[in-house]
Write a protein that holds these residues in place. Sequence first.
Motif, PDB file in Angstrom:
ATOM      1  N   ARG A 130       1.075  -1.089   0.174  1.00  0.00           N
ATOM      2  CA  ARG A 130       0.354  -0.507  -0.082  1.00  0.00           C
ATOM      3  C   ARG A 130       0.545   1.136  -0.009  1.00  0.00           C
ATOM      4  O   ARG A 130       0.352   1.797  -0.415  1.00  0.00           O
ATOM      5  CB  ARG A 130      -0.863   0.301   0.841  1.00  0.00           C
ATOM      6  CG  ARG A 130      -1.935  -0.528   0.981  1.00  0.00           C
ATOM      7  CD  ARG A 130      -3.333  -1.280   2.030  1.00  0.00           C
ATOM      8  NE  ARG A 130      -4.043  -2.025   2.061  1.00  0.00           N
ATOM      9  CZ  ARG A 130      -4.261  -3.028   2.628  1.00  0.00           C
ATOM     10  NH1 ARG A 130      -3.148  -3.176   3.580  1.00  0.00           N
ATOM     11  NH2 ARG A 130      -5.424  -3.737   2.756  1.00  0.00           N
ATOM     12  N   ALA A 131       1.894   1.253   1.295  1.00  0.00           N
ATOM     13  CA  ALA A 131       2.726   2.176   0.153  1.00  0.00           C
ATOM     14  C   ALA A 131       3.526   3.019  -0.487  1.00  0.00           C
ATOM     15  O   ALA A 131       3.326   3.561  -1.286  1.00  0.00           O
ATOM     16  CB  ALA A 131       3.658   2.610   2.050  1.00  0.00           C
ATOM     17  N   LYS A 133       2.558   2.066  -3.778  1.00  0.00           N
ATOM     18  CA  LYS A 133       1.146   2.081  -4.478  1.00  0.00           C
ATOM     19  C   LYS A 133       0.701   3.467  -4.148  1.00  0.00           C
ATOM     20  O   LYS A 133       0.521   4.414  -5.264  1.00  0.00           O
ATOM     21  CB  LYS A 133       0.078   0.929  -4.389  1.00  0.00           C
ATOM     22  CG  LYS A 133       0.260  -0.214  -4.860  1.00  0.00           C
ATOM     23  CD  LYS A 133       0.922  -0.011  -6.716  1.00  0.00           C
ATOM     24  CE  LYS A 133       1.609  -1.499  -7.134  1.00  0.00           C
ATOM     25  NZ  LYS A 133       1.754  -1.097  -8.602  1.00  0.00           N
ATOM     26  N   GLN A 134       0.845   3.799  -2.929  1.00  0.00           N
ATOM     27  CA  GLN A 134       0.418   5.387  -2.791  1.00  0.00           C
ATOM     28  C   GLN A 134       1.524   6.188  -3.172  1.00  0.00           C
ATOM     29  O   GLN A 134       0.780   7.042  -3.449  1.00  0.00           O
ATOM     30  CB  GLN A 134       0.285   5.389  -0.956  1.00  0.00           C
ATOM     31  CG  GLN A 134      -0.912   7.095  -0.844  1.00  0.00           C
ATOM     32  CD  GLN A 134      -2.077   7.133  -1.408  1.00  0.00           C
ATOM     33  OE1 GLN A 134      -2.603   6.327  -0.865  1.00  0.00           O
ATOM     34  NE2 GLN A 134      -2.330   8.308  -1.937  1.00  0.00           N
ATOM     35  N   LYS A 137       0.963   6.129  -6.836  1.00  0.00           N
ATOM     36  CA  LYS A 137      -0.275   7.573  -7.324  1.00  0.00           C
ATOM     37  C   LYS A 137       0.129   8.839  -6.657  1.00  0.00           C
ATOM     38  O   LYS A 137      -0.245  10.012  -8.248  1.00  0.00           O
ATOM     39  CB  LYS A 137      -1.224   6.940  -6.473  1.00  0.00           C
ATOM     40  CG  LYS A 137      -2.561   7.767  -6.289  1.00  0.00           C
ATOM     41  CD  LYS A 137      -4.217   7.499  -5.344  1.00  0.00           C
ATOM     42  CE  LYS A 137      -5.113   7.073  -5.935  1.00  0.00           C
ATOM     43  NZ  LYS A 137      -5.809   6.802  -4.529  1.00  0.00           N
ATOM     44  N   ASP A 138       0.484   9.282  -5.935  1.00  0.00           N
ATOM     45  CA  ASP A 138       0.782  10.559  -5.246  1.00  0.00           C
ATOM     46  C   ASP A 138       1.612  11.118  -6.327  1.00  0.00           C
ATOM     47  O   ASP A 138       1.820  12.242  -7.098  1.00  0.00           O
ATOM     48  CB  ASP A 138       1.988  10.954  -4.174  1.00  0.00           C
ATOM     49  CG  ASP A 138       0.668  10.523  -2.479  1.00  0.00           C
ATOM     50  OD1 ASP A 138      -0.662  10.305  -2.765  1.00  0.00           O
ATOM     51  OD2 ASP A 138       1.322   9.442  -1.694  1.00  0.00           O
ATOM     52  N   GLU A 155      -5.245  10.881 -10.359  1.00  0.00           N
ATOM     53  CA  GLU A 155      -6.233   8.802 -10.038  1.00  0.00           C
ATOM     54  C   GLU A 155      -6.464   8.682 -11.487  1.00  0.00           C
ATOM     55  O   GLU A 155      -5.688   6.896 -11.354  1.00  0.00           O
ATOM     56  CB  GLU A 155      -7.339   9.140  -8.841  1.00  0.00           C
ATOM     57  CG  GLU A 155      -6.625   9.956  -8.032  1.00  0.00           C
ATOM     58  CD  GLU A 155      -7.620  10.434  -7.510  1.00  0.00           C
ATOM     59  OE1 GLU A 155      -8.716   9.562  -7.397  1.00  0.00           O
ATOM     60  OE2 GLU A 155      -7.130  11.648  -6.103  1.00  0.00           O
ATOM     61  N   HIS A 158      -2.905   7.115 -13.073  1.00  0.00           N
ATOM     62  CA  HIS A 158      -2.633   5.815 -11.773  1.00  0.00           C
ATOM     63  C   HIS A 158      -3.457   4.630 -12.169  1.00  0.00           C
ATOM     64  O   HIS A 158      -2.313   3.554 -12.703  1.00  0.00           O
ATOM     65  CB  HIS A 158      -2.461   6.168 -11.151  1.00  0.00           C
ATOM     66  CG  HIS A 158      -2.511   5.517  -9.485  1.00  0.00           C
ATOM     67  ND1 HIS A 158      -3.564   4.916  -9.005  1.00  0.00           N
ATOM     68  CD2 HIS A 158      -1.001   4.999  -9.188  1.00  0.00           C
ATOM     69  CE1 HIS A 158      -2.712   3.766  -7.881  1.00  0.00           C
ATOM     70  NE2 HIS A 158      -1.571   4.288  -8.046  1.00  0.00           N
ATOM     71  N   GLU A 162      -1.305   1.433 -13.428  1.00  0.00           N
ATOM     72  CA  GLU A 162      -1.832   0.007 -13.019  1.00  0.00           C
ATOM     73  C   GLU A 162      -2.152  -0.922 -13.913  1.00  0.00           C
ATOM     74  O   GLU A 162      -1.853  -2.233 -13.064  1.00  0.00           O
ATOM     75  CB  GLU A 162      -2.615   0.165 -11.250  1.00  0.00           C
ATOM     76  CG  GLU A 162      -1.471   0.899 -10.795  1.00  0.00           C
ATOM     77  CD  GLU A 162      -0.723   0.650  -9.980  1.00  0.00           C
ATOM     78  OE1 GLU A 162      -0.227  -0.437  -9.839  1.00  0.00           O
ATOM     79  OE2 GLU A 162      -0.167   0.994  -8.775  1.00  0.00           O
TER      80      GLU A 162
END
Length: 192
Positions: A130-131, A133-134, A137-138, A155, A158, A162
């Motif tokens: 999750r970290a 992928k976040q 994304k950011d 978004e 992103h 993905e």
Amino acid sequence: MDSTAAREQALALAREQALDAAEELFYGRGIQSVGMDDVRTASGVSLKRLYQLFPAKEVLVEAYLERRDVRWRRRLAAHVEGHEGPAERVLAVFDWLGRWFGEPGFRGCAWINSYGELGAASPRVAAQVRAHKQAFKDYLVALVAAAGLPDAVGEQVHVLAEGAMVTAGIEQDTAPAACAREAARVLMDACR
């Protein structure tokens, strides 16, 4: 060099050897099919030292993902920064993905693969995924914002990236990067 410094240097070297072996094995064969004995054999680090450095396989997987994250994002950013103009930088992400998809031994996204294998059973692995992928994304949202477009477009870009990763991993083809790049270009043009 004093004995403390020598010991720390030896531990750091053993850690890197173990992580190098783990990365090759986990990414190449899958996490669940690789045991700590496999990492020991491939790294040359004794099993005792391996468990001293990584008390559980889950800790080794977490460290592998952390280190890979830093390297992966650094390589991506270096490629993107070499492009002029904000829109070109967004599209450069997909060009870089295409190169990555074409690398020998490409087996898809290490974080998606890890989540698929262990995400439901390992909160530590799920948190690493999750970290990563976040952060990705950011990064994309910031690139799109620099092109003067809203976060919602970032978004969407992103999701395109993905999707390209998953498709390329399954199909073992670089084409999803070009397809997603074109979709991102059309989307950004439509939103200007």
